[in-house]
Scaffold this motif. Structure first.
Motif, PDB file in Angstrom:
ATOM      1  N   MET A   1      -2.553  20.438 -48.964  1.00 38.17           N
ATOM      2  CA  MET A   1      -3.066  19.248 -48.287  1.00 38.17           C
ATOM      3  C   MET A   1      -3.097  18.073 -49.257  1.00 38.17           C
ATOM      4  N   ILE A   2      -2.755  16.922 -48.749  1.00 38.84           N
ATOM      5  CA  ILE A   2      -2.598  15.720 -49.581  1.00 38.84           C
ATOM      6  C   ILE A   2      -3.392  14.568 -48.974  1.00 38.84           C
ATOM      7  N   ASP A   3      -4.315  14.005 -49.733  1.00 34.79           N
ATOM      8  CA  ASP A   3      -5.043  12.815 -49.290  1.00 34.79           C
ATOM      9  C   ASP A   3      -4.219  11.573 -49.573  1.00 34.79           C
ATOM     10  N   ILE A   4      -4.015  10.738 -48.565  1.00 32.92           N
ATOM     11  CA  ILE A   4      -3.341   9.447 -48.722  1.00 32.92           C
ATOM     12  C   ILE A   4      -4.442   8.389 -48.802  1.00 32.92           C
ATOM     13  N   VAL A   5      -4.693   7.898 -49.997  1.00 35.49           N
ATOM     14  CA  VAL A   5      -5.835   7.011 -50.255  1.00 35.49           C
ATOM     15  C   VAL A   5      -5.335   5.567 -50.356  1.00 35.49           C
ATOM     16  N   SER A   6      -5.901   4.706 -49.524  1.00 35.16           N
ATOM     17  CA  SER A   6      -5.488   3.316 -49.542  1.00 35.16           C
ATOM     18  C   SER A   6      -6.649   2.432 -49.118  1.00 35.16           C
ATOM     19  N   ALA A   7      -6.492   1.141 -49.324  1.00 29.08           N
ATOM     20  CA  ALA A   7      -7.483   0.146 -48.911  1.00 29.08           C
ATOM     21  C   ALA A   7      -6.743  -1.006 -48.256  1.00 29.08           C
ATOM     22  N   THR A   8      -7.332  -1.571 -47.236  1.00 22.03           N
ATOM     23  CA  THR A   8      -6.698  -2.673 -46.526  1.00 22.03           C
ATOM     24  C   THR A   8      -7.738  -3.687 -46.083  1.00 22.03           C
ATOM     25  N   ARG A   9      -7.359  -4.945 -46.068  1.00 18.73           N
ATOM     26  CA  ARG A   9      -8.239  -5.982 -45.528  1.00 18.73           C
ATOM     27  C   ARG A   9      -8.228  -5.988 -43.999  1.00 18.73           C
ATOM     28  N   LEU A  10      -7.291  -5.273 -43.413  1.00 17.93           N
ATOM     29  CA  LEU A  10      -7.145  -5.236 -41.954  1.00 17.93           C
ATOM     30  C   LEU A  10      -8.213  -4.357 -41.305  1.00 17.93           C
ATOM     31  N   SER A  11      -8.482  -4.629 -40.045  1.00 21.95           N
ATOM     32  CA  SER A  11      -9.340  -3.740 -39.261  1.00 21.95           C
ATOM     33  C   SER A  11      -8.600  -2.428 -39.033  1.00 21.95           C
ATOM     34  N   GLU A  12      -9.329  -1.420 -38.580  1.00 19.99           N
ATOM     35  CA  GLU A  12      -8.697  -0.117 -38.349  1.00 19.99           C
ATOM     36  C   GLU A  12      -7.551  -0.223 -37.345  1.00 19.99           C
ATOM     37  N   SER A  13      -7.788  -0.913 -36.223  1.00 21.91           N
ATOM     38  CA  SER A  13      -6.743  -1.018 -35.201  1.00 21.91           C
ATOM     39  C   SER A  13      -5.540  -1.814 -35.708  1.00 21.91           C
ATOM     40  N   ASP A  14      -5.791  -2.900 -36.449  1.00 16.28           N
ATOM     41  CA  ASP A  14      -4.684  -3.703 -36.965  1.00 16.28           C
ATOM     42  C   ASP A  14      -3.901  -2.950 -38.043  1.00 16.28           C
TER      43      ASP A  14
END
Length: 224
Positions: A1-14
Motif C-alpha cells: 500500500m502506498i500513501d499519495i501525500v499532497s497539499a492543494t489550495r483547492l477545495s476537495e471538489s475542485d
C-alpha cells in the motif's frame, strides 16, 4: 500500500475535478494500492503536511510526496515505486549524483542558475499544462543521487522514522527537498532516481523574493 501525500489550495471538489493530480488519481482508481492523503484548501507549508503522514499511525510504509500540479502519465505507478524501493530508501524522478558548495537547486551550480554537467544529472520529467508534455531528459536512470527534485519523492516510512528524518518546517515551499535529501543522506539513507512518467505543469519559481529568502536560510543552516 502506498500513501499519495499532497497539499492543494483547492477545495476537495475542485481538486478532484480540476487539478492535474486529482484527475490523474481518479484515472488510477482501479489500483487499490494507492491511498490518496490530500490536504485540501491548504495554507500550511509542505513540510508540516508531509511530516504528519510520516508520523501518523495509520500511514502506509511507502509514502509518496507529490505536487498537486503533476499529471501522472504512468499507469504502472505502483509497480515502479515498489521496484524502486527495493534498491533505494528514497526515490525521485530527477536528481544530481553530487552536490557542490552553495548549490541553489538539484540541477544548478550557482545562483546564476548555471546547469551542472549532464554527467552528474539523472532522470526525466515532462513539462506542460496537459498530460504527456514535452520531455526534459537530464541523464541516465536509475542512478544513486545526493539530491532529488521535490516534485515527486517516494520514501520508506520505516527508514525515515528509524533515522529521525523529517522535513524542516522553515522551508515551507522552497528548499524543503534539498534540505530533506541532505538530512536523509546524513543518516546514510540511499537516494536515487527511478523511471516514472510524470508531467509537471510548473517549471519552478527560482529567483523570486521568497525563494531567495529561503536560499539564505538554507545556506545558514548547512553552511555551504
Amino acid at each position: 500500500m502506498i500513501d499519495i501525500v499532497s497539499a492543494t489550495r483547492l477545495s476537495e471538489s475542485d481538486f478532484w475535478s480540476g487539478s492535474a493530480l486529482g484527475i490523474s488519481l481518479r484515472r488510477l482508481e482501479y489500483d487499490n494500492r494507492l491511498v490518496p492523503r490530500v490536504a485540501f484548501a491548504n495554507r500550511r507549508g509542505l513540510p508540516e503536511i508531509y511530516n504528519e503522514r510520516i508520523s501518523a499511525g495509520d500511514s502506509n510504509d511507502i509514502l509518496v510526496f507529490i505536487h498537486d500540479d503533476v499529471w501522472i502519465d504512468d499507469y504502472f505507478l505502483s509497480d515502479r515505486i515498489i521496484e524502486g524501493m527495493r534498491t533505494y530508501d528514497v526515490i525521485g524522478v530527477a536528481g544530481n549524483k553530487h552536490k557542490v558548495p552553495h548549490q541553489p537547486a538539484w540541477a544548478f551550480l550557482d545562483t546564476s542558475f548555471t546547469w551542472d554537467d549532464k554527467a552528474n544529472l539523472s532522470g526525466s520529467v515532462a513539462h506542460g499544462k496537459m498530460p504527456f508534455g514535452s520531455i526534459s531528459n537530464y541523464g541516465k536512470v536509475p542512478a544513486a543521487c545526493e539530491l532529488l527534485d521535490g516534485v515527486f519523492l517516494a520514501a520508506k516510512k520505516s527508514a525515515l522514522k528509524s533515522n529521525g528524518v523529517l522535513f524542516d518546517p522553515r522551508f515551507d515551499f522552497h528548499f524543503y527537498d534539498m534540505d530533506f535529501c541532505r538530512s536523509a543522506r546524513q543518516c546514510g539513507l540511499r537516494l536515487g532516481t527511478w523511471p516514472i512518467c510524470l508531467t509537471h505543469q510548473s517549471s519552478g519559481a527560482f529567483g523570486t523574493a521568497q525563494w531567495t529568502e529561503k536560499y539564505r536560510a538554507y545556506i545558514e543552516k548547512w553552511g555551504n
